[in-house]
Design a protein around this motif. Structure first.
Motif, PDB file in Angstrom:
ATOM      1  N   SER A   1      -6.186  -0.857  11.847  1.00 49.15           N
ATOM      2  CA  SER A   1      -6.670  -1.741  10.513  1.00 49.15           C
ATOM      3  C   SER A   1      -6.103  -0.196   9.844  1.00 49.15           C
ATOM      4  O   SER A   1      -6.883  -0.611   8.216  1.00 49.15           O
ATOM      5  N   GLU A   2      -6.508   0.630  10.085  1.00 52.97           N
ATOM      6  CA  GLU A   2      -5.827   1.967   9.105  1.00 52.97           C
ATOM      7  C   GLU A   2      -5.022   1.491   8.383  1.00 52.97           C
ATOM      8  O   GLU A   2      -5.183   2.670   7.548  1.00 52.97           O
ATOM      9  N   LYS A   3      -3.590   1.887   8.722  1.00 50.40           N
ATOM     10  CA  LYS A   3      -2.572   1.659   8.145  1.00 50.40           C
ATOM     11  C   LYS A   3      -2.530   0.419   7.070  1.00 50.40           C
ATOM     12  O   LYS A   3      -1.686   0.819   6.499  1.00 50.40           O
ATOM     13  N   LEU A   4      -3.205  -0.678   7.663  1.00 49.40           N
ATOM     14  CA  LEU A   4      -3.132  -1.400   6.924  1.00 49.40           C
ATOM     15  C   LEU A   4      -4.207  -1.431   5.380  1.00 49.40           C
ATOM     16  O   LEU A   4      -3.558  -1.915   4.291  1.00 49.40           O
ATOM     17  N   GLU A   5      -5.398  -0.691   5.449  1.00 49.69           N
ATOM     18  CA  GLU A   5      -6.143   0.258   4.424  1.00 49.69           C
ATOM     19  C   GLU A   5      -5.128   0.994   3.609  1.00 49.69           C
ATOM     20  O   GLU A   5      -5.333   0.911   2.348  1.00 49.69           O
ATOM     21  N   PHE A   6      -4.526   1.447   4.657  1.00 44.99           N
ATOM     22  CA  PHE A   6      -3.507   3.220   3.688  1.00 44.99           C
ATOM     23  C   PHE A   6      -2.533   1.765   2.666  1.00 44.99           C
ATOM     24  O   PHE A   6      -2.156   2.411   1.697  1.00 44.99           O
TER      25      PHE A   6
ATOM     26  N   GLN B   1      -2.788  -1.369   1.255  1.00 44.44           N
ATOM     27  CA  GLN B   1      -3.768  -2.301   0.925  1.00 44.44           C
ATOM     28  C   GLN B   1      -4.438  -1.046  -0.342  1.00 44.44           C
ATOM     29  O   GLN B   1      -4.142  -1.354  -1.651  1.00 44.44           O
ATOM     30  N   ASN B   2      -4.287  -0.162   0.333  1.00 44.61           N
ATOM     31  CA  ASN B   2      -4.665   1.016  -1.600  1.00 44.61           C
ATOM     32  C   ASN B   2      -3.789   1.603  -1.946  1.00 44.61           C
ATOM     33  O   ASN B   2      -3.932   1.359  -3.213  1.00 44.61           O
ATOM     34  N   LYS B   3      -2.741   1.309  -1.832  1.00 44.73           N
ATOM     35  CA  LYS B   3      -1.852   2.274  -2.666  1.00 44.73           C
ATOM     36  C   LYS B   3      -1.153   1.133  -3.728  1.00 44.73           C
ATOM     37  O   LYS B   3      -0.656   0.991  -4.191  1.00 44.73           O
ATOM     38  N   VAL B   4      -1.072  -0.180  -2.601  1.00 39.32           N
ATOM     39  CA  VAL B   4      -0.435  -1.804  -3.400  1.00 39.32           C
ATOM     40  C   VAL B   4      -1.089  -2.126  -3.810  1.00 39.32           C
ATOM     41  O   VAL B   4      -0.371  -2.982  -5.629  1.00 39.32           O
ATOM     42  N   LYS B   5      -2.630  -2.051  -4.704  1.00 40.16           N
ATOM     43  CA  LYS B   5      -3.465  -2.543  -5.113  1.00 40.16           C
ATOM     44  C   LYS B   5      -3.110  -2.829  -6.268  1.00 40.16           C
ATOM     45  O   LYS B   5      -3.662  -3.888  -7.042  1.00 40.16           O
ATOM     46  N   LYS B   6      -1.875  -2.284  -7.213  1.00 37.10           N
ATOM     47  CA  LYS B   6      -2.423  -2.037  -8.247  1.00 37.10           C
ATOM     48  C   LYS B   6      -0.752  -2.609  -9.167  1.00 37.10           C
ATOM     49  O   LYS B   6       0.120  -2.643  -9.918  1.00 37.10           O
ATOM     50  N   MET B   7      -0.037  -2.946  -7.781  1.00 39.63           N
ATOM     51  CA  MET B   7       1.129  -3.870  -8.201  1.00 39.63           C
ATOM     52  C   MET B   7       1.306  -4.944  -8.157  1.00 39.63           C
ATOM     53  O   MET B   7       0.610  -5.443  -7.743  1.00 39.63           O
ATOM     54  N   GLU B   8       2.758  -5.030  -8.786  1.00 38.13           N
ATOM     55  CA  GLU B   8       2.512  -6.616  -8.891  1.00 38.13           C
ATOM     56  C   GLU B   8       4.132  -6.727  -8.843  1.00 38.13           C
ATOM     57  O   GLU B   8       5.292  -6.113  -9.571  1.00 38.13           O
ATOM     58  N   ILE B   9       4.850  -7.793  -8.080  1.00 39.21           N
ATOM     59  CA  ILE B   9       6.306  -8.675  -8.218  1.00 39.21           C
ATOM     60  C   ILE B   9       6.499  -9.310  -9.122  1.00 39.21           C
ATOM     61  O   ILE B   9       6.148 -10.314  -9.268  1.00 39.21           O
ATOM     62  N   TYR B  10       7.764  -9.096  -9.665  1.00 39.31           N
ATOM     63  CA  TYR B  10       8.142 -10.489 -10.892  1.00 39.31           C
ATOM     64  C   TYR B  10       9.573 -11.035  -9.824  1.00 39.31           C
ATOM     65  O   TYR B  10      10.041 -10.573  -9.513  1.00 39.31           O
ATOM     66  N   GLU B  11       9.312 -12.690  -9.740  1.00 41.58           N
ATOM     67  CA  GLU B  11      10.736 -13.248  -8.891  1.00 41.58           C
ATOM     68  C   GLU B  11      10.933 -14.098  -9.541  1.00 41.58           C
ATOM     69  O   GLU B  11      10.457 -14.890  -9.806  1.00 41.58           O
TER      70      GLU B  11
ATOM     71  N   ARG C   1      10.507 -11.902   2.622  1.00 48.37           N
ATOM     72  CA  ARG C   1      10.114 -11.451   3.713  1.00 48.37           C
ATOM     73  C   ARG C   1      10.213 -10.204   4.247  1.00 48.37           C
ATOM     74  O   ARG C   1       9.003  -9.965   5.094  1.00 48.37           O
ATOM     75  N   PHE C   2      10.568  -9.268   3.275  1.00 47.05           N
ATOM     76  CA  PHE C   2      10.065  -7.599   3.671  1.00 47.05           C
ATOM     77  C   PHE C   2       8.588  -6.915   3.316  1.00 47.05           C
ATOM     78  O   PHE C   2       7.775  -6.706   4.205  1.00 47.05           O
ATOM     79  N   MET C   3       8.492  -7.901   2.140  1.00 54.32           N
ATOM     80  CA  MET C   3       7.013  -7.202   2.610  1.00 54.32           C
ATOM     81  C   MET C   3       5.383  -9.068   3.323  1.00 54.32           C
ATOM     82  O   MET C   3       4.979  -7.933   3.459  1.00 54.32           O
ATOM     83  N   LYS C   4       6.065  -9.339   3.487  1.00 50.87           N
ATOM     84  CA  LYS C   4       4.876 -10.192   4.143  1.00 50.87           C
ATOM     85  C   LYS C   4       5.404  -9.495   6.002  1.00 50.87           C
ATOM     86  O   LYS C   4       4.081  -9.403   6.451  1.00 50.87           O
ATOM     87  N   LYS C   5       6.718  -9.234   6.161  1.00 52.59           N
ATOM     88  CA  LYS C   5       6.557  -8.354   7.256  1.00 52.59           C
ATOM     89  C   LYS C   5       5.744  -7.090   7.583  1.00 52.59           C
ATOM     90  O   LYS C   5       5.038  -6.545   8.951  1.00 52.59           O
ATOM     91  N   ASN C   6       5.619  -6.634   6.340  1.00 56.05           N
ATOM     92  CA  ASN C   6       4.997  -5.380   6.668  1.00 56.05           C
ATOM     93  C   ASN C   6       3.753  -5.212   5.490  1.00 56.05           C
ATOM     94  O   ASN C   6       3.031  -4.434   5.476  1.00 56.05           O
ATOM     95  N   ASN C   7       3.373  -6.785   5.902  1.00 60.53           N
ATOM     96  CA  ASN C   7       2.342  -6.380   5.406  1.00 60.53           C
ATOM     97  C   ASN C   7       1.651  -6.262   3.901  1.00 60.53           C
ATOM     98  O   ASN C   7       0.639  -5.679   3.678  1.00 60.53           O
ATOM     99  N   ILE C   8       2.284  -6.099   3.238  1.00 60.68           N
ATOM    100  CA  ILE C   8       2.225  -6.230   1.299  1.00 60.68           C
ATOM    101  C   ILE C   8       2.098  -6.771   0.955  1.00 60.68           C
ATOM    102  O   ILE C   8       2.463  -7.996   0.829  1.00 60.68           O
ATOM    103  N   ILE C   9       0.734  -7.126   0.475  1.00 63.00           N
ATOM    104  CA  ILE C   9      -0.118  -8.119  -0.268  1.00 63.00           C
ATOM    105  C   ILE C   9      -0.519  -8.016  -2.091  1.00 63.00           C
ATOM    106  O   ILE C   9      -0.951  -6.562  -1.796  1.00 63.00           O
ATOM    107  N   ILE C  10       0.488  -7.976  -2.162  1.00 63.20           N
ATOM    108  CA  ILE C  10       0.387  -7.248  -4.159  1.00 63.20           C
ATOM    109  C   ILE C  10       0.594  -9.275  -4.924  1.00 63.20           C
ATOM    110  O   ILE C  10       0.846 -10.253  -4.514  1.00 63.20           O
TER     111      ILE C  10
END
Ligand SMILES: N[C@@H](CCC(=O)N[C@@H](CS)C(=O)NCC(=O)O)C(=O)O
Length: 125
Positions: free
Chosen positions: A28-33, A35-45, A57-66
């Motif tokens: 949960s610490e890693k997930l919070e870390f 989430q905090n670091k990516v919260k202002k990011m956006e991806i164009y696709e 797929r990389f983002m999904k695997k690594n719990n990166i939600i933007i």
């Protein structure tokens, strides 16, 4: 040409769905870390772009939600990307929104995430 692109896109999306990776089991610490670091990011696709699928797929695997902006379907997103980043090419990661940094190239985006989020290299794909 358009019909070939359409069919190829559907095949790519089907296989992506069929083999979609499971998110890694982070603490949960890693997930919070993350989430905090990516919260202002956006991806164009574009949904069916193979380079975008790779990054997604990389983002999904690594719990990166933007926030994901589909620049094919939404002309405003496409214009944001052209005006901000300089060209209509996806995927493109927008980060540090105040300073407006734009990062193109799927491999550069993945490597940026690995460094910035302190991920292991083995988690690359
Ligand atoms: N080397 C780039 C290639 C990206 C690329 O070719 N993206 C295509 C979509 S799959 C694109 O943006 N094309 C612009 C267009 O279709 O207008 C990467 O790895 O990200």
């Amino acid at each position: 040409m358009n019909i070939i692109r359409f069919v190829l896109g559907k095949i790519i999306l089907f296989f992506d769905w069929l083999t979609s990776p499971k998110p890694l089991n982070f603490s949960s610490e890693k997930l919070e870390f993350i989430q905090n670091k990516v919260k202002k990011m956006e991806i164009y696709e574009f949904r069916a772009c193979p380079f975008c699928v790779k990054v997604r797929r990389f983002m999904k695997k690594n719990n990166i939600i933007i926030k994901v902006k589909d620049a094919r379907r939404n002309k405003d997103f496409a214009n944001e990307l052209i005006n901000g980043g300089g060209k209509l090419q996806v995927p493109c990661l927008r980060f540090n929104n105040d300073e407006n940094k734009w990062l193109y190239e799927s491999n550069d985006i993945i490597n940026f995430f690995i460094d910035y989020l302190e991920l292991n290299n083995e988690q690359k794909r």
